[in-house]
Design a protein around this motif. Structure first.
Motif, PDB file in Angstrom:
ATOM      1  N   PHE A  18       0.820  -1.215   0.000  1.00 39.22           N
ATOM      2  CA  PHE A  18       0.000   0.000   0.000  1.00 39.22           C
ATOM      3  C   PHE A  18       0.854   1.265   0.000  1.00 39.22           C
ATOM      4  CE2 PHE A  18      -3.434  -2.698   2.083  1.00 39.22           C
ATOM      5  CZ  PHE A  18      -4.230  -2.759   0.942  1.00 39.22           C
ATOM      6  N   LEU A  71      -3.974   2.295  -2.462  1.00 33.53           N
ATOM      7  CA  LEU A  71      -5.072   1.341  -2.387  1.00 33.53           C
ATOM      8  C   LEU A  71      -5.447   0.822  -3.775  1.00 33.53           C
ATOM      9  CD1 LEU A  71      -7.236  -0.091  -0.690  1.00 33.53           C
ATOM     10  CD2 LEU A  71      -8.650   1.949  -0.898  1.00 33.53           C
ATOM     11  N   ALA A  95      -2.525  -1.427  -5.300  1.00 31.85           N
ATOM     12  CA  ALA A  95      -2.148  -2.633  -4.554  1.00 31.85           C
ATOM     13  C   ALA A  95      -2.975  -3.827  -5.029  1.00 31.85           C
ATOM     14  CB  ALA A  95      -2.368  -2.414  -3.063  1.00 31.85           C
ATOM     15  N   PHE A 136      -6.339  -2.212   4.131  1.00 37.43           N
ATOM     16  CA  PHE A 136      -5.687  -0.903   4.043  1.00 37.43           C
ATOM     17  C   PHE A 136      -5.812  -0.159   5.371  1.00 37.43           C
ATOM     18  CE2 PHE A 136      -5.613   3.652   3.236  1.00 37.43           C
ATOM     19  CZ  PHE A 136      -4.442   3.792   2.505  1.00 37.43           C
TER      20      PHE A 136
END
Length: 187
Positions: free
Chosen positions: A20, A25, A28, A55
């Motif tokens: 991350f 976000l 990833a 996250f």
């Protein structure tokens, strides 16, 4: 031999922080996190519910660790800014994942409001120098000075031709942070 669920969870979190902080976000991938953690992809969903949940957990881990390692000390704001800089030199993922949070999940956990509320109240009561600034603004200024090196473009921190990773350059910047905050809070 039974697997250690807490060790698996920790490996997943470590891999998630790396993924991350590097890619945000949106960039990833759960598959890469699972592979890096040597964990089954399904376990990520068991432990964290969703990619967003993972996250948030990674963010909470990074920021809680940083908050514990670099406590906001309202009676030594120059020292706080210097310790923030020192911490981010070693753990730059904290600055990166914080930036991704502001871009992709504003308002997501953790909420450090209660931590900052008590510090702002202490500054309102006379700690933190007589800067004349609103205490919230002062904390924003000081925190930003401590972390700015890690959030501005590389072209800026190297614009004078010096290597921004050179230990002497880093020491000079750290000293500049301390002096800037000292002046900011001077009576």
């Amino acid at each position: 031999m039974p697997r250690d669920a807490s060790a698996t969870r920790a490996r997943i979190l470590d891999a998630a922080v790396a993924e991350f902080s590097a890619l945000g976000l949106a960039g990833a991938r759960i598959d890469r996190i699972a592979e890096a953690a040597s964990a089954n992809k399904r376990l990520i969903y068991v432990h964290f519910g969703s990619k967003d949940g993972l996250f948030d957990a990674a963010l909470d881990t990074v920021l809680s660790t940083m908050s514990a390692a670099v406590p906001l000390t309202e009676d030594d704001l120059p020292g706080y800014a210097a310790r923030m800089f020192d911490y981010l030199l070693v753990r730059p993922e904290a600055a990166r994942i914080s930036s991704w949070r502001k871009l992709e999940r504003p308002g997501s956990s953790p909420d450090f409001g209660p931590l900052f509320t008590s510090k702002v109240a202490a500054m309102s009561a006379g700690h933190g120098g007589g800067s004349g600034f609103d205490p919230v603004d002062l904390v924003v200024f000081v925190t930003t000075l401590g972390s700015a090196w890690f959030t501005v473009p590389d072209g800026l921190i190297g614009a004078d031709g010096r290597d921004p990773r050179d230990p002497e350059r880093l020491a000079a910047h750290r000293a500049a942070i301390v002096e800037a905050v000292r002046r900011l809070v001077a009576r």
